[in-house]
Design a protein around this motif. Structure first.
Motif, PDB file in Angstrom:
ATOM      1  N   VAL A   1       0.829  -1.207   0.000  1.00  0.00           N
ATOM      2  CA  VAL A   1       0.000   0.000   0.000  1.00  0.00           C
ATOM      3  C   VAL A   1       0.864   1.259   0.000  1.00  0.00           C
ATOM      4  CG1 VAL A   1      -1.662   1.332   1.355  1.00  0.00           C
ATOM      5  CG2 VAL A   1      -1.962  -1.140   1.094  1.00  0.00           C
ATOM      6  N   GLY A   2       1.950   1.254   0.778  1.00  0.00           N
ATOM      7  CA  GLY A   2       2.785   2.448   0.919  1.00  0.00           C
ATOM      8  C   GLY A   2       3.355   2.961  -0.393  1.00  0.00           C
ATOM      9  N   PRO A   3       4.122   2.152  -1.131  1.00  0.00           N
ATOM     10  CA  PRO A   3       4.660   2.616  -2.407  1.00  0.00           C
ATOM     11  C   PRO A   3       3.569   2.989  -3.418  1.00  0.00           C
ATOM     12  CG  PRO A   3       5.874   0.696  -1.653  1.00  0.00           C
ATOM     13  CD  PRO A   3       4.704   0.848  -0.738  1.00  0.00           C
ATOM     14  N   LEU A   4       2.427   2.272  -3.384  1.00  0.00           N
ATOM     15  CA  LEU A   4       1.331   2.609  -4.284  1.00  0.00           C
ATOM     16  C   LEU A   4       0.805   4.012  -3.980  1.00  0.00           C
ATOM     17  CD1 LEU A   4      -0.821   1.915  -6.418  1.00  0.00           C
ATOM     18  CD2 LEU A   4      -2.198   0.952  -4.553  1.00  0.00           C
ATOM     19  N   LEU A   5       0.559   4.296  -2.695  1.00  0.00           N
ATOM     20  CA  LEU A   5       0.088   5.624  -2.308  1.00  0.00           C
ATOM     21  C   LEU A   5       1.118   6.692  -2.643  1.00  0.00           C
ATOM     22  CD1 LEU A   5      -1.572   4.897   1.167  1.00  0.00           C
ATOM     23  CD2 LEU A   5      -2.707   5.321  -1.018  1.00  0.00           C
ATOM     24  N   ALA A   6       2.393   6.363  -2.438  1.00  0.00           N
ATOM     25  CA  ALA A   6       3.449   7.321  -2.754  1.00  0.00           C
ATOM     26  C   ALA A   6       3.436   7.666  -4.236  1.00  0.00           C
ATOM     27  CB  ALA A   6       4.812   6.761  -2.348  1.00  0.00           C
ATOM     28  N   GLY A   7       3.216   6.666  -5.100  1.00  0.00           N
ATOM     29  CA  GLY A   7       3.172   6.916  -6.533  1.00  0.00           C
ATOM     30  C   GLY A   7       2.019   7.813  -6.931  1.00  0.00           C
ATOM     31  N   VAL A   8       0.885   7.676  -6.230  1.00  0.00           N
ATOM     32  CA  VAL A   8      -0.282   8.499  -6.534  1.00  0.00           C
ATOM     33  C   VAL A   8      -0.138   9.899  -5.945  1.00  0.00           C
ATOM     34  CG1 VAL A   8      -2.770   8.728  -6.185  1.00  0.00           C
ATOM     35  CG2 VAL A   8      -1.790   6.486  -6.684  1.00  0.00           C
ATOM     36  N   ILE A   9       0.342   9.967  -4.691  1.00  0.00           N
ATOM     37  CA  ILE A   9       0.418  11.246  -3.977  1.00  0.00           C
ATOM     38  C   ILE A   9       1.583  12.102  -4.449  1.00  0.00           C
ATOM     39  CG2 ILE A   9       0.687  12.291  -1.683  1.00  0.00           C
ATOM     40  CD1 ILE A   9      -0.573   9.767  -0.510  1.00  0.00           C
ATOM     41  N   GLU A  10       2.632  11.452  -4.919  1.00  0.00           N
ATOM     42  CA  GLU A  10       3.864  12.166  -5.291  1.00  0.00           C
ATOM     43  C   GLU A  10       3.626  13.292  -6.294  1.00  0.00           C
ATOM     44  OE1 GLU A  10       7.003  12.679  -8.341  1.00  0.00           O
ATOM     45  OE2 GLU A  10       5.503  11.072  -8.509  1.00  0.00           O
ATOM     46  N   SER A  11       2.660  13.133  -7.179  1.00  0.00           N
ATOM     47  CA  SER A  11       2.388  14.168  -8.177  1.00  0.00           C
ATOM     48  C   SER A  11       1.863  15.455  -7.550  1.00  0.00           C
ATOM     49  CB  SER A  11       1.372  13.654  -9.205  1.00  0.00           C
ATOM     50  OG  SER A  11       0.147  13.284  -8.577  1.00  0.00           O
ATOM     51  N   SER A  12       1.295  15.364  -6.347  1.00  0.00           N
ATOM     52  CA  SER A  12       0.795  16.555  -5.650  1.00  0.00           C
ATOM     53  C   SER A  12       1.838  17.169  -4.725  1.00  0.00           C
ATOM     54  CB  SER A  12      -0.461  16.207  -4.844  1.00  0.00           C
ATOM     55  OG  SER A  12      -0.147  15.286  -3.794  1.00  0.00           O
ATOM     56  N   GLY A  13       3.013  16.564  -4.665  1.00  0.00           N
ATOM     57  CA  GLY A  13       4.098  17.114  -3.844  1.00  0.00           C
ATOM     58  C   GLY A  13       4.593  16.105  -2.831  1.00  0.00           C
ATOM     59  N   TRP A  14       5.916  16.114  -2.597  1.00  0.00           N
ATOM     60  CA  TRP A  14       6.509  15.175  -1.660  1.00  0.00           C
ATOM     61  C   TRP A  14       6.093  15.432  -0.220  1.00  0.00           C
ATOM     62  CZ3 TRP A  14       8.486  10.748  -3.083  1.00  0.00           C
ATOM     63  CH2 TRP A  14       9.025  10.612  -4.356  1.00  0.00           C
ATOM     64  N   ASN A  15       5.681  16.664   0.095  1.00  0.00           N
ATOM     65  CA  ASN A  15       5.223  16.955   1.459  1.00  0.00           C
ATOM     66  C   ASN A  15       4.055  16.058   1.842  1.00  0.00           C
ATOM     67  OD1 ASN A  15       7.128  18.931   1.807  1.00  0.00           O
ATOM     68  ND2 ASN A  15       5.752  20.636   1.334  1.00  0.00           N
ATOM     69  N   ASN A  16       3.135  15.864   0.913  1.00  0.00           N
ATOM     70  CA  ASN A  16       1.964  15.029   1.187  1.00  0.00           C
ATOM     71  C   ASN A  16       2.350  13.569   1.394  1.00  0.00           C
ATOM     72  OD1 ASN A  16       0.210  17.212   0.954  1.00  0.00           O
ATOM     73  ND2 ASN A  16       0.024  16.968  -1.273  1.00  0.00           N
ATOM     74  N   VAL A  17       3.388  13.106   0.689  1.00  0.00           N
ATOM     75  CA  VAL A  17       3.877  11.742   0.904  1.00  0.00           C
ATOM     76  C   VAL A  17       4.362  11.582   2.337  1.00  0.00           C
ATOM     77  CG1 VAL A  17       5.599  10.030   0.229  1.00  0.00           C
ATOM     78  CG2 VAL A  17       4.483  11.427  -1.522  1.00  0.00           C
ATOM     79  N   PHE A  18       5.090  12.572   2.819  1.00  0.00           N
ATOM     80  CA  PHE A  18       5.619  12.472   4.179  1.00  0.00           C
ATOM     81  C   PHE A  18       4.528  12.605   5.235  1.00  0.00           C
ATOM     82  CE2 PHE A  18       9.709  12.650   2.230  1.00  0.00           C
ATOM     83  CZ  PHE A  18      10.562  12.060   3.153  1.00  0.00           C
ATOM     84  N   TYR A  19       3.479  13.382   4.959  1.00  0.00           N
ATOM     85  CA  TYR A  19       2.347  13.426   5.890  1.00  0.00           C
ATOM     86  C   TYR A  19       1.708  12.039   6.000  1.00  0.00           C
ATOM     87  CZ  TYR A  19       2.709  18.521   5.508  1.00  0.00           C
ATOM     88  OH  TYR A  19       3.153  19.816   5.517  1.00  0.00           O
ATOM     89  N   MET A  20       1.606  11.363   4.872  1.00  0.00           N
ATOM     90  CA  MET A  20       1.067   9.995   4.877  1.00  0.00           C
ATOM     91  C   MET A  20       1.953   9.067   5.699  1.00  0.00           C
ATOM     92  SD  MET A  20       1.726   6.810   3.179  1.00  0.00           S
ATOM     93  CE  MET A  20       2.445   7.172   1.581  1.00  0.00           C
ATOM     94  N   LEU A  21       3.275   9.193   5.565  1.00  0.00           N
ATOM     95  CA  LEU A  21       4.198   8.344   6.309  1.00  0.00           C
ATOM     96  C   LEU A  21       4.128   8.625   7.810  1.00  0.00           C
ATOM     97  CD1 LEU A  21       7.329   8.485   3.968  1.00  0.00           C
ATOM     98  CD2 LEU A  21       5.599   6.695   4.111  1.00  0.00           C
ATOM     99  N   ILE A  22       4.034   9.887   8.174  1.00  0.00           N
ATOM    100  CA  ILE A  22       3.944  10.244   9.598  1.00  0.00           C
ATOM    101  C   ILE A  22       2.654   9.704  10.201  1.00  0.00           C
ATOM    102  CG2 ILE A  22       3.717  12.182  11.205  1.00  0.00           C
ATOM    103  CD1 ILE A  22       5.590  13.750   9.284  1.00  0.00           C
ATOM    104  N   GLY A  23       1.554   9.824   9.463  1.00  0.00           N
ATOM    105  CA  GLY A  23       0.283   9.277   9.951  1.00  0.00           C
ATOM    106  C   GLY A  23       0.340   7.771  10.140  1.00  0.00           C
ATOM    107  N   SER A  24       1.002   7.082   9.233  1.00  0.00           N
ATOM    108  CA  SER A  24       1.156   5.628   9.349  1.00  0.00           C
ATOM    109  C   SER A  24       1.990   5.262  10.563  1.00  0.00           C
ATOM    110  CB  SER A  24       1.798   5.071   8.080  1.00  0.00           C
ATOM    111  OG  SER A  24       1.010   5.344   6.949  1.00  0.00           O
ATOM    112  N   ASP A  25       3.019   6.035  10.816  1.00  0.00           N
ATOM    113  CA  ASP A  25       3.875   5.802  11.969  1.00  0.00           C
ATOM    114  C   ASP A  25       3.075   5.937  13.277  1.00  0.00           C
ATOM    115  OD1 ASP A  25       6.909   5.749  12.926  1.00  0.00           O
ATOM    116  OD2 ASP A  25       5.871   7.270  14.111  1.00  0.00           O
ATOM    117  N   ILE A  26       2.220   6.933  13.348  1.00  0.00           N
ATOM    118  CA  ILE A  26       1.398   7.141  14.544  1.00  0.00           C
ATOM    119  C   ILE A  26       0.411   5.983  14.721  1.00  0.00           C
ATOM    120  CG2 ILE A  26      -0.368   8.634  15.577  1.00  0.00           C
ATOM    121  CD1 ILE A  26       1.072  11.000  14.223  1.00  0.00           C
TER     122      ILE A  26
END
Length: 500
Positions: A454-479
């Motif tokens: 799921v992670g790399p798939l979401l990164a591929g979709v979200i990456e086009s809107s900016g890397w900041n959003n990818v990292f927000y997704m990663l931080i949320g997953s960590d929590i």
């Protein structure tokens, strides 16, 4: 019935006349090193795709930086994708690259649940050897797509699907081998050091792929494929999955000293068992003389399996997003060429080595696996935020923050997939049944592998809107990973206070 050891081991044993205790020690060291090399090759062979992404899809006007290469760009006009590898030269390239990750990781996750069951029922030497040789073939075929000039996305996705299935043979097999040879006393430290194979494989895979990525990226896959296939042949001749096969001493599977004073209570409290759970898990108790593989359903009733599995879903989501996307992130954010970005990305795995060892050492010292994971997950969330803000400012920032980020992200992931899985697979409620280890390992890592897909798939979709959003997704997953362990954290602290 105990099977004969492999022919390579029988040949070496014919020259061995040492006492049994010395033989056992030497076999333990051999198995630890051999399985380390085996799983290093697994990660080595799955890493190249993250490096090659940078040349499959790139800004051609910025990527041709070698002054010795003369390229007539005038004929391409405003087309900045003329040097990309079709079909990754379109606007949907991010989604296509994400689909490669998704195809591999979802088939890997499905294969993991199947592999755990199969590994309990066939000889691990045959199973692991076949899986490694098949993985080598699939990796080589992906690289041959370059030399055969293949531009059909179905070819690459098909290779990824089959590759994911055969690569799922590795983890249940090597963890079971190590769990069969080593007791619980210092398992966290031993497996923390041993688990550095993941990072070592990622580092070697990045370096090997980086050598060829700017010239002929097909070799970035072919060389790792040859390595894992060759090791698979050696496994067939030399792997010894269990001490009984060579008449060595069996390890002590009792918990560490900290828990032996009140074995039943501490075992239950350590992984959060309630009275009702204890009665449910009594269904799993088996006569050691009649060991049989347990079902996936029964394995779920082992205290702690569900919590750690769901935690690993999110922890592995974060780790594998870095595994598959970090070189491309560094390439775009810091504007380094693909080879340099691949080299810098290896520092994340260097930090992961120390994170895994530190997590194992701390959990052995305290006897609190869940607490160790919670501490590192708590610290990794702000580290991820800082890395995204300052990681691309300079080379020094990239190096330092990549290592710190790898330390905290991979520490809990390494601990859960090794020591925790081995502990739960030899849990006291199993009454010494060694046939459960592969199944438990497969459940935990299989659930984590779904997150890894799921992670790399979401990164591929979200990456086009900016890397900041990818990292927000990663931080949320960590929590989320942290929250899932709070009940076990409470149980471990309560148990510690009672013992004191």
């Amino acid at each position: 019935m105990t099977s004969l050891p492999p022919i390579g081991i029988r040949l070496l044993s014919s020259l061995d006349g040492t006492p049994n205790s010395s033989r056992t020690f030497r076999y333990k060291i051999f198995i630890l090193i051999f399985t380390f090399l085996c799983y290093t090759s697994y990660h080595l062979s799955r890493k190249p795709i993250s490096v090659v992404k940078s040349v499959l899809n790139r800004n051609c006007s910025l990527s041709i930086s070698d002054p010795s290469v003369v390229v007539n760009t005038s004929s391409h006009g405003n087309n900045t994708k003329w040097c990309d590898w079709k079909p990754f030269d379109q606007d949907n390239a991010g989604s296509l690259l994400g689909s490669l990750d998704l195809a591999y990781l979802f088939s890997y996750a499905v294969g993991m649940f199947i592999s755990g069951q199969v590994a309990e029922r066939v000889h691990l030497r045959y199973f692991l050897s076949a899986g490694m040789i098949s993985s080598g073939i699939m990796t080589i075929l992906f690289g041959m797509g370059y030399f055969w000039n293949i531009h059909n996305i179905a070819f690459f996705i098909g290779i990824q699907v089959i590759g994911g299935l055969v690569q799922s043979s590795g983890w249940p097999s090597v963890v079971t081998c190590v769990g069969n040879w080593y007791g619980k006393g210092k398992r966290g430290l031993i497996m923390g050091i041993w688990n550095s194979h993941t990072s070592v494989g990622n580092i070697l895979g990045s370096l090997i792929a980086g050598i060829f990525v700017n010239t002929a990226w097909g070799w970035s896959f072919i060389v790792p494929g040859i390595i894992i296939g060759t090791l698979g042949i050696l496994v067939f001749f030399f792997m010894v999955p269990s001490p009984e096969e060579v008449k060595c001493e069996l390890p002590d599977q009792l918990p560490a000293t900290k828990y032996t004073d009140r074995a039943t209570e501490s075992s239950d409290l350590e992984y959060g068992a309630t009275n009702s759970q204890s009665s449910q898990t009594s269904l799993i108790s088996l006569d050691k003389s009649k060991e049989k593989p347990i079902s996936l359903w029964r394995a779920l009733f082992i205290p702690g399996v569900i919590e750690f599995s769901l935690c690993l879903f999110f922890a592995k989501l974060v780790s594998y997003t870095f595994l598959f996307w970090l070189p491309k992130y560094i390439h775009e954010k810091a504007n380094y060429d693909p080879e340099k970005a691949a080299d810098i990305s290896t520092l994340f795995d260097v930090g992961g080595i120390f994170g895994g060892i530190s997590a194992g050492l701390l959990s052995d010292f305290t006897g609190m696996r869940a607490t160790t994971c919670v501490i590192m997950l708590t610290l990794s969330a702000p580290v991820l935020y800082i890395y995204n803000l300052y990681g691309s400012l300079s080379l020094a920032h990239s190096i330092g923050l990549s290592m710190v980020c790898g330390f905290f992200v991979n520490g809990p992931y390494a601990l859960i997939t090794t020591a925790v899985s081995a502990d739960l697979g030899t849990h006291e409620v199993l009454k010494g049944n060694a046939k459960a280890l592969s199944t438990v390992t497969a459940i935990i890592d299989g659930t984590g592998s779904i997150g890894a897909a799921v992670g790399p798939l979401l990164a591929g979709v979200i990456e086009s809107s900016g890397w900041n959003n990818v990292f927000y997704m990663l931080i949320g997953s960590d929590i989320m990973a942290l929250l899932l362990l709070l009940r076990l954290l409470y149980k471990e602290i309560s148990s510690s206070l009672r013992r004191s």
